[in-house]
Design a protein around this motif. Structure first.
Motif, PDB file in Angstrom:
ATOM      1  N   GLY A 145       0.811  -1.211   0.000  1.00  0.00           N
ATOM      2  CA  GLY A 145       0.000   0.000   0.000  1.00  0.00           C
ATOM      3  C   GLY A 145       0.843   1.258   0.000  1.00  0.00           C
ATOM      4  O   GLY A 145       2.072   1.218   0.033  1.00  0.00           O
ATOM      5  N   ARG A 146       0.152   2.375  -0.033  1.00  0.00           N
ATOM      6  CA  ARG A 146       0.800   3.689  -0.028  1.00  0.00           C
ATOM      7  C   ARG A 146       0.125   4.553   1.013  1.00  0.00           C
ATOM      8  O   ARG A 146      -1.048   4.380   1.302  1.00  0.00           O
ATOM      9  CB  ARG A 146       0.667   4.347  -1.401  1.00  0.00           C
ATOM     10  CG  ARG A 146       1.395   3.615  -2.499  1.00  0.00           C
ATOM     11  CD  ARG A 146       1.091   4.216  -3.850  1.00  0.00           C
ATOM     12  NE  ARG A 146       1.498   5.606  -3.894  1.00  0.00           N
ATOM     13  CZ  ARG A 146       2.406   6.102  -4.716  1.00  0.00           C
ATOM     14  NH1 ARG A 146       2.983   5.307  -5.586  1.00  0.00           N
ATOM     15  NH2 ARG A 146       2.731   7.368  -4.703  1.00  0.00           N
ATOM     16  N   GLY A 147       0.873   5.488   1.546  1.00  0.00           N
ATOM     17  CA  GLY A 147       0.310   6.407   2.512  1.00  0.00           C
ATOM     18  C   GLY A 147       1.337   7.444   2.906  1.00  0.00           C
ATOM     19  O   GLY A 147       2.503   7.365   2.513  1.00  0.00           O
ATOM     20  N   ILE A 148       0.890   8.396   3.667  1.00  0.00           N
ATOM     21  CA  ILE A 148       1.788   9.449   4.142  1.00  0.00           C
ATOM     22  C   ILE A 148       2.246   9.084   5.545  1.00  0.00           C
ATOM     23  O   ILE A 148       1.429   8.758   6.408  1.00  0.00           O
ATOM     24  CB  ILE A 148       1.086  10.810   4.130  1.00  0.00           C
ATOM     25  CG1 ILE A 148       0.751  11.196   2.690  1.00  0.00           C
ATOM     26  CG2 ILE A 148       1.961  11.872   4.797  1.00  0.00           C
ATOM     27  CD1 ILE A 148      -0.048  12.471   2.555  1.00  0.00           C
ATOM     28  N   ILE A 149       3.563   9.115   5.747  1.00  0.00           N
ATOM     29  CA  ILE A 149       4.138   8.851   7.064  1.00  0.00           C
ATOM     30  C   ILE A 149       4.958  10.049   7.494  1.00  0.00           C
ATOM     31  O   ILE A 149       5.320  10.900   6.691  1.00  0.00           O
ATOM     32  CB  ILE A 149       5.018   7.581   7.075  1.00  0.00           C
ATOM     33  CG1 ILE A 149       6.223   7.752   6.157  1.00  0.00           C
ATOM     34  CG2 ILE A 149       4.213   6.353   6.708  1.00  0.00           C
ATOM     35  CD1 ILE A 149       7.298   6.717   6.374  1.00  0.00           C
ATOM     36  N   ARG A 150       5.229  10.095   8.778  1.00  0.00           N
ATOM     37  CA  ARG A 150       6.077  11.142   9.333  1.00  0.00           C
ATOM     38  C   ARG A 150       7.213  10.450  10.078  1.00  0.00           C
ATOM     39  O   ARG A 150       6.993   9.462  10.779  1.00  0.00           O
ATOM     40  CB  ARG A 150       5.255  12.007  10.275  1.00  0.00           C
ATOM     41  CG  ARG A 150       5.946  13.260  10.716  1.00  0.00           C
ATOM     42  CD  ARG A 150       4.987  14.179  11.447  1.00  0.00           C
ATOM     43  NE  ARG A 150       3.894  14.618  10.613  1.00  0.00           N
ATOM     44  CZ  ARG A 150       3.887  15.742   9.898  1.00  0.00           C
ATOM     45  NH1 ARG A 150       4.934  16.537   9.915  1.00  0.00           N
ATOM     46  NH2 ARG A 150       2.847  16.083   9.185  1.00  0.00           N
ATOM     47  N   LEU A 151       8.417  10.951   9.884  1.00  0.00           N
ATOM     48  CA  LEU A 151       9.598  10.418  10.560  1.00  0.00           C
ATOM     49  C   LEU A 151      10.102  11.425  11.581  1.00  0.00           C
ATOM     50  O   LEU A 151      10.146  12.619  11.302  1.00  0.00           O
ATOM     51  CB  LEU A 151      10.727  10.145   9.559  1.00  0.00           C
ATOM     52  CG  LEU A 151      10.439   9.157   8.441  1.00  0.00           C
ATOM     53  CD1 LEU A 151      11.592   9.136   7.456  1.00  0.00           C
ATOM     54  CD2 LEU A 151      10.218   7.777   9.013  1.00  0.00           C
ATOM     55  N   SER A 152      10.508  10.929  12.735  1.00  0.00           N
ATOM     56  CA  SER A 152      11.121  11.774  13.756  1.00  0.00           C
ATOM     57  C   SER A 152      12.482  11.151  14.092  1.00  0.00           C
ATOM     58  O   SER A 152      12.564  10.215  14.879  1.00  0.00           O
ATOM     59  CB  SER A 152      10.231  11.831  14.999  1.00  0.00           C
ATOM     60  OG  SER A 152      10.836  12.630  15.980  1.00  0.00           O
ATOM     61  N   PRO A 153      13.550  11.639  13.446  1.00  0.00           N
ATOM     62  CA  PRO A 153      14.880  11.054  13.638  1.00  0.00           C
ATOM     63  C   PRO A 153      15.350  11.123  15.089  1.00  0.00           C
ATOM     64  O   PRO A 153      15.176  12.139  15.758  1.00  0.00           O
ATOM     65  CB  PRO A 153      15.787  11.906  12.753  1.00  0.00           C
ATOM     66  CG  PRO A 153      14.879  12.524  11.747  1.00  0.00           C
ATOM     67  CD  PRO A 153      13.585  12.736  12.475  1.00  0.00           C
ATOM     68  N   LEU A 154      15.942  10.020  15.552  1.00  0.00           N
ATOM     69  CA  LEU A 154      16.492  10.000  16.896  1.00  0.00           C
ATOM     70  C   LEU A 154      17.860  10.667  16.945  1.00  0.00           C
ATOM     71  O   LEU A 154      18.266  11.159  17.987  1.00  0.00           O
ATOM     72  CB  LEU A 154      16.566   8.560  17.410  1.00  0.00           C
ATOM     73  CG  LEU A 154      15.212   7.828  17.454  1.00  0.00           C
ATOM     74  CD1 LEU A 154      15.390   6.425  17.983  1.00  0.00           C
ATOM     75  CD2 LEU A 154      14.207   8.591  18.284  1.00  0.00           C
ATOM     76  N   SER A 155      18.569  10.666  15.825  1.00  0.00           N
ATOM     77  CA  SER A 155      19.853  11.364  15.688  1.00  0.00           C
ATOM     78  C   SER A 155      19.785  12.200  14.416  1.00  0.00           C
ATOM     79  O   SER A 155      20.196  11.751  13.344  1.00  0.00           O
ATOM     80  CB  SER A 155      21.012  10.366  15.591  1.00  0.00           C
ATOM     81  OG  SER A 155      21.113   9.608  16.766  1.00  0.00           O
ATOM     82  N   PRO A 156      19.268  13.416  14.497  1.00  0.00           N
ATOM     83  CA  PRO A 156      19.013  14.231  13.302  1.00  0.00           C
ATOM     84  C   PRO A 156      20.217  14.451  12.400  1.00  0.00           C
ATOM     85  O   PRO A 156      20.061  14.575  11.194  1.00  0.00           O
ATOM     86  CB  PRO A 156      18.518  15.559  13.872  1.00  0.00           C
ATOM     87  CG  PRO A 156      17.973  15.226  15.210  1.00  0.00           C
ATOM     88  CD  PRO A 156      18.833  14.094  15.715  1.00  0.00           C
ATOM     89  N   GLU A 157      21.432  14.467  12.950  1.00  0.00           N
ATOM     90  CA  GLU A 157      22.603  14.751  12.112  1.00  0.00           C
ATOM     91  C   GLU A 157      22.765  13.741  10.973  1.00  0.00           C
ATOM     92  O   GLU A 157      23.328  14.065   9.938  1.00  0.00           O
ATOM     93  CB  GLU A 157      23.885  14.834  12.955  1.00  0.00           C
ATOM     94  CG  GLU A 157      24.254  13.563  13.681  1.00  0.00           C
ATOM     95  CD  GLU A 157      23.554  13.381  15.020  1.00  0.00           C
ATOM     96  OE1 GLU A 157      23.770  12.319  15.629  1.00  0.00           O
ATOM     97  OE2 GLU A 157      22.784  14.248  15.459  1.00  0.00           O
ATOM     98  N   GLY A 158      22.265  12.544  11.120  1.00  0.00           N
ATOM     99  CA  GLY A 158      22.353  11.550  10.060  1.00  0.00           C
ATOM    100  C   GLY A 158      21.312  11.721   8.962  1.00  0.00           C
ATOM    101  O   GLY A 158      21.310  10.972   7.988  1.00  0.00           O
ATOM    102  N   TRP A 159      20.429  12.703   9.133  1.00  0.00           N
ATOM    103  CA  TRP A 159      19.323  12.897   8.197  1.00  0.00           C
ATOM    104  C   TRP A 159      19.371  14.245   7.491  1.00  0.00           C
ATOM    105  O   TRP A 159      18.579  14.512   6.593  1.00  0.00           O
ATOM    106  CB  TRP A 159      17.991  12.785   8.952  1.00  0.00           C
ATOM    107  CG  TRP A 159      17.771  11.457   9.589  1.00  0.00           C
ATOM    108  CD1 TRP A 159      18.367  10.996  10.733  1.00  0.00           C
ATOM    109  CD2 TRP A 159      16.919  10.409   9.148  1.00  0.00           C
ATOM    110  NE1 TRP A 159      17.916   9.736  11.019  1.00  0.00           N
ATOM    111  CE2 TRP A 159      17.015   9.351  10.066  1.00  0.00           C
ATOM    112  CE3 TRP A 159      16.055  10.283   8.060  1.00  0.00           C
ATOM    113  CZ2 TRP A 159      16.299   8.166   9.922  1.00  0.00           C
ATOM    114  CZ3 TRP A 159      15.335   9.111   7.928  1.00  0.00           C
ATOM    115  CH2 TRP A 159      15.459   8.067   8.854  1.00  0.00           C
TER     116      TRP A 159
END
Length: 72
Positions: A25-39
């Protein structure tokens, strides 16, 4: 990462406007990085591969990047 270890970046994930996304399937997700510097390198239009173990759990096309505002 050390030799032989995958270069993984960890983030909390939640699905917008649904309880889950079914396989294929498809959908909208939200990510909350635990270590933002890698993102920080991600931008709209990039594609990432998602894992919750092995094999691949899915792919995501980045449609928006918004970082928390820092205090003045």
């Amino acid at each position: 990462m050390p030799e032989g270890h995958a270069d993984l970046r960890v983030a909390a994930v939640w699905v917008e406007s649904a309880r889950q996304i079914d396989p294929g399937g498809r959908g909208i997700i939200r990510l909350s990085p635990l270590s933002p510097e890698g993102w920080w390198h991600l931008k709209s239009g990039d594609t990432i591969t998602m894992h919750e173990g092995s094999p691949v759990g899915g792919t995501a096309a980045i449609i928006e990047v918004e970082w928390p505002r820092t205090s003045p």
